[in-house]
Design a protein around this motif. Sequence first.
Motif: not given
Length: 408
Positions: A62, A65, A69, A72-73, A78, A81, A85, A119, A122-123
């Motif tokens: 985590t 992640a 994140s 990745v986004s 977003t 992504a 996840s 992920t 958070t996103l």
Amino acid sequence: MSNQQAFAGSRQATSSFGLFCLASYLLSMSYGTTFLLSLLIGARGGSEADTGSVLSIAMVSTFAAVVLSGHVSDAMGTTRAIACSGALLALACVGFTLMPATWLGFGACALILGLGWGTFYTLGPINVAMMVPPPHRARHFAVLSGCMMAGIGSGPLIGRMVTASGLALPLAFDIAAIASLLGAALFWWLTPGLALRSEGIEGRAGGVPGHRLSWAACVSVGRSRTVFPIIMVGLSACIFGGLSSFQTSYAQLKQLDYALFFIGFMCAAIACRLFIARLVVKRDAYVASCVLSAVMVVSVLMLMFFVVTPLGYLIAALTLGTGYGLTYSVINGLVVQESPPGVTSQALLLFSLAYFVGVFGFPWIAGKLIVHWGVTAFLAVVLGIALANWLITVLRLRWRALQNSTQL
């Protein structure tokens, strides 16, 4: 833009947010099934200590992640992504049912689970912030949080229904995996529409610019008052993660049904976040956090000394859900209010990291406590954490009063 176009856009946004919340509910079920790991590992010859070790592995992934994140986004958007996840969460749930009962096999699944949940956790709120204008974000965050809590609570309840029907417990993990895949498909399907609306708000379709962690931002946050609510969310997560992960052991000791705990906790937390949080966050945050932290202390005391009947068990769960559900909203607001200028996003990421340390890290300690000293010793440590959390709020109130007196 004409009134008709604005109305159509509003209806489309409402529909998209509704599907977003549904998808979030489906993804959250997979994390909720981790509260059944103690039963699953126990049935395969393991102990609470093994459960804690498996969950502590998820803490490592985590971290990765949360930190990655933003990258990745930026690369894929977003919402996509988050969809990926969801696939990771489904893979982890299936892995728990298929992997041999070894530390290595379950540890690999825990790593995948941590990547997926970190992920998404958070996103998800960041995506809502991109979808919703600032005046309406608080209400939408509360709804999203309620849907996620409903999904988390549904995981162990599905497990209870499965076992009550005479079926094997792994079926609950398979159901959560299917739900996660459905949620992932929904997020992927929502991507084009959300990206178009996000572009107008953030200036970049699907991206999360300015949300990456840096050492300078961490130092800035650490030297500010924001460090206190970040510590508090970590302590609160220890209480939530510890009590939820080993509630099956507690219920077995008390000869009660663990489903009562999750029903009471889930109902209280969801109701508080949806209907009461918006009123509480408008009050004095220092006083509110002090009172709510005291409520959490009371709930732990109830679990230690007063739970002997199903009704008492349910009341203790309702009390914990009220204290935890509202405390989280209050200290989340404090992070935003007290963070230094320019690093609010980084402060929120550190807030998430502290949460994951507690929710995945503390079960490692809790499992060893239960195996070597019993559930009573575990509850005593949880009580100590709850008291430390409450003491921080008392000292902050006292410090503010001293500052106000010196300024007069």
